[in-house]
Write a protein that holds these residues in place. Structure first.
Motif, mmCIF file in Angstrom:
data_model
loop_
_atom_site.group_PDB
_atom_site.id
_atom_site.type_symbol
_atom_site.label_atom_id
_atom_site.label_comp_id
_atom_site.label_asym_id
_atom_site.label_seq_id
_atom_site.Cartn_x
_atom_site.Cartn_y
_atom_site.Cartn_z
ATOM 1 N N ALA A 1 0.857 -1.188 0.000
ATOM 2 C CA ALA A 1 0.000 0.000 0.000
ATOM 3 C C ALA A 1 0.891 1.235 0.000
ATOM 4 O O ALA A 1 2.090 1.158 0.247
ATOM 5 N N GLY A 2 0.323 2.384 -0.265
ATOM 6 C CA GLY A 2 1.099 3.620 -0.222
ATOM 7 C C GLY A 2 2.287 3.580 -1.160
ATOM 8 O O GLY A 2 2.162 3.282 -2.346
ATOM 9 N N ALA A 3 3.473 3.814 -0.595
ATOM 10 C CA ALA A 3 4.693 3.841 -1.406
ATOM 11 C C ALA A 3 4.985 2.495 -2.047
ATOM 12 O O ALA A 3 5.674 2.416 -3.059
ATOM 13 N N GLY A 4 4.449 1.421 -1.458
ATOM 14 C CA GLY A 4 4.703 0.082 -1.979
ATOM 15 C C GLY A 4 3.640 -0.438 -2.921
ATOM 16 O O GLY A 4 3.639 -1.622 -3.261
ATOM 17 N N ALA A 5 2.739 0.425 -3.365
ATOM 18 C CA ALA A 5 1.661 -0.002 -4.268
ATOM 19 C C ALA A 5 2.214 -0.533 -5.588
ATOM 20 O O ALA A 5 1.516 -1.253 -6.314
ATOM 21 N N CYS A 6 3.448 -0.190 -5.892
ATOM 22 C CA CYS A 6 4.078 -0.651 -7.129
ATOM 23 C C CYS A 6 4.515 -2.117 -7.060
ATOM 24 O O CYS A 6 4.859 -2.726 -8.076
ATOM 25 N N LEU A 7 4.498 -2.702 -5.861
ATOM 26 C CA LEU A 7 4.928 -4.084 -5.696
ATOM 27 C C LEU A 7 3.805 -5.052 -6.043
ATOM 28 O O LEU A 7 2.635 -4.808 -5.771
ATOM 29 N N SER A 8 4.187 -6.189 -6.625
ATOM 30 C CA SER A 8 3.218 -7.248 -6.880
ATOM 31 C C SER A 8 2.926 -7.985 -5.573
ATOM 32 O O SER A 8 3.622 -7.794 -4.561
ATOM 33 N N ARG A 9 1.895 -8.838 -5.584
ATOM 34 C CA ARG A 9 1.562 -9.605 -4.376
ATOM 35 C C ARG A 9 2.735 -10.482 -3.948
ATOM 36 O O ARG A 9 3.034 -10.583 -2.759
ATOM 37 N N ARG A 10 3.391 -11.141 -4.925
ATOM 38 C CA ARG A 10 4.531 -11.995 -4.597
ATOM 39 C C ARG A 10 5.684 -11.176 -4.047
ATOM 40 O O ARG A 10 6.351 -11.578 -3.084
ATOM 41 N N GLU A 11 5.936 -9.993 -4.607
ATOM 42 C CA GLU A 11 7.008 -9.134 -4.101
ATOM 43 C C GLU A 11 6.693 -8.664 -2.677
ATOM 44 O O GLU A 11 7.588 -8.592 -1.835
ATOM 45 N N GLY A 12 5.425 -8.359 -2.398
ATOM 46 C CA GLY A 12 5.040 -7.994 -1.040
ATOM 47 C C GLY A 12 5.271 -9.136 -0.070
ATOM 48 O O GLY A 12 5.724 -8.933 1.062
ATOM 49 N N GLN A 13 4.960 -10.357 -0.510
ATOM 50 C CA GLN A 13 5.174 -11.544 0.327
ATOM 51 C C GLN A 13 6.652 -11.723 0.643
ATOM 52 O O GLN A 13 7.035 -11.972 1.798
ATOM 53 N N ILE A 14 7.497 -11.575 -0.367
ATOM 54 C CA ILE A 14 8.937 -11.752 -0.165
ATOM 55 C C ILE A 14 9.509 -10.621 0.676
ATOM 56 O O ILE A 14 10.345 -10.845 1.558
ATOM 57 N N ALA A 15 9.039 -9.383 0.443
ATOM 58 C CA ALA A 15 9.508 -8.252 1.252
ATOM 59 C C ALA A 15 9.182 -8.475 2.726
ATOM 60 O O ALA A 15 9.996 -8.183 3.616
ATOM 61 N N ALA A 16 7.998 -9.021 3.006
ATOM 62 C CA ALA A 16 7.613 -9.302 4.393
ATOM 63 C C ALA A 16 8.514 -10.360 5.003
ATOM 64 O O ALA A 16 8.946 -10.242 6.157
ATOM 65 N N LEU A 17 8.824 -11.407 4.252
ATOM 66 C CA LEU A 17 9.698 -12.468 4.753
ATOM 67 C C LEU A 17 11.112 -11.947 4.988
ATOM 68 O O LEU A 17 11.778 -12.344 5.949
ATOM 69 N N ILE A 18 11.569 -11.039 4.130
ATOM 70 C CA ILE A 18 12.884 -10.423 4.323
ATOM 71 C C ILE A 18 12.905 -9.677 5.651
ATOM 72 O O ILE A 18 13.834 -9.817 6.445
ATOM 73 N N LEU A 19 11.862 -8.899 5.915
ATOM 74 C CA LEU A 19 11.807 -8.112 7.145
ATOM 75 C C LEU A 19 11.712 -8.990 8.384
ATOM 76 O O LEU A 19 12.182 -8.605 9.455
ATOM 77 N N LYS A 20 11.114 -10.153 8.262
ATOM 78 C CA LYS A 20 10.984 -11.049 9.412
ATOM 79 C C LYS A 20 12.274 -11.819 9.687
ATOM 80 O O LYS A 20 12.355 -12.542 10.677
ATOM 81 N N GLY A 21 13.290 -11.619 8.834
ATOM 82 C CA GLY A 21 14.596 -12.204 9.108
ATOM 83 C C GLY A 21 14.910 -13.474 8.360
ATOM 84 O O GLY A 21 15.885 -14.143 8.692
ATOM 85 N N HIS A 22 14.117 -13.844 7.354
ATOM 86 C CA HIS A 22 14.386 -15.067 6.605
ATOM 87 C C HIS A 22 15.485 -14.838 5.571
ATOM 88 O O HIS A 22 15.512 -13.814 4.885
ATOM 89 N N SER A 23 16.355 -15.805 5.435
ATOM 90 C CA SER A 23 17.416 -15.732 4.436
ATOM 91 C C SER A 23 16.855 -16.051 3.058
ATOM 92 O O SER A 23 15.713 -16.497 2.910
ATOM 93 N N THR A 24 17.671 -15.842 2.035
ATOM 94 C CA THR A 24 17.253 -16.167 0.673
ATOM 95 C C THR A 24 16.857 -17.631 0.562
ATOM 96 O O THR A 24 15.819 -17.973 -0.019
#
Length: 263
Positions: free
Chosen positions: A196-219
């Motif tokens: 949402a907001g500044a991240g509205a340009c992200l796809s659903r999959r990109e949002g999912q991966i961005a969330a996992l990155i923030l939660k501390g998951h490695s590649t």
């Protein structure tokens, strides 16, 4: 290993005022670290959330991009299980300032943790700061000297211990407002906020991966969780950073905080 950070040219009181003003805003972490740097000069910082026997959650860092796999991913993938600072947290809890030499075992340099992880991050000294939050979790700051070959002085340690009540009050005021669920400092659906907001340009999959990155998951962990290759995860991460005009996980976290702070 860390991005070079200019030491503050302001007074401690001015830096503290800026940190207070940044509570609840995306600039909070850099501001509170600038306050601490007026007391004990340092460049590097990695901030995590510790909770009982759970895997630490990444909060903030200023590690150079080319060193992230060694310093952050390897730690979150399992090195943390042997970290003397985490062991100190499990046994002591509460607000504290501790130096590596105070918490490390007597044969630290012969330990598996040192041989498999710590020797690769090339630090001679490290200080851990622990701040208990209202949800039972503990915010942990790992800070490293300005020069990897330098050690902190006893004066640095004393100054940080004197400032601990101030640091604790700042962090509790900032982080407790966001944390009421299992996602560490994130109390809402992270994927929805990120897209949402500044991240509205992200796809659903990109949002999912961005969330996992923030939660501390490695590649590798993200690849296992959502059933894609590690190379595809890296491509998504690159696209996320490009679309959001950012270059680090710390900036991604700041973007999330900015969205959460919106009315």
């Amino acid at each position: 290993m860390y991005l070079k950070t200019s030491l503050p040219s302001v007074t401690t009181e001015e830096a503290l005022g800026a940190a207070i003003d940044a509570v609840g805003r995306a600039e909070f972490m850099p501001a509170v670290l600038d306050y601490l740097r007026t007391l004990a000069p340092f460049h590097g910082c990695l901030a995590l959330l510790f909770e009982s026997d759970k895997r630490p959650v990444h909060v903030y860092d200023n590690v150079r991009a080319e060193r992230r796999a060694v310093v952050i991913d390897r730690y979150l993938d399992g090195a943390y299980l042997l970290d003397p600072f985490r062991e100190y947290f499990l046994n002591s809890r509460g607000d504290a300032v501790a130096r590596l030499r105070e918490v490390a075992p007597d044969r630290f340099r012969n330990s598996t943790y040192y041989q498999s992880y710590y020797s690769h991050i090339r630090l001679r000294d490290e200080i851990g700061l622990f701040v208990g939050l209202a949800n039972g979790k503990t915010l942990f700051f790992s800070i490293a000297p300005v020069d990897a070959e330098r050690e902190f002085s006893q004066g640095d340690v004393r100054a940080l211990r004197r400032a601990l009540p101030v640091l604790s009050a700042l962090c509790r005021r900032h982080f407790d407002r966001y944390d009421h669920g299992e996602a560490g400092t994130l109390s809402v659906n992270v994927e929805e906020v990120l897209t949402a907001g500044a991240g509205a340009c992200l796809s659903r999959r990109e949002g999912q991966i961005a969330a996992l990155i923030l939660k501390g998951h490695s590649t590798e962990a993200i690849a296992r969780l959502i059933g894609i290759s590690g190379g595809t995860v890296k491509l998504h991460r690159k696209n996320i950073y490009r679309k959001l005009h950012i270059s680090s996980q710390g900036e991604l976290f700041n973007l999330l905080l900015s969205e959460l702070a919106k009315p």
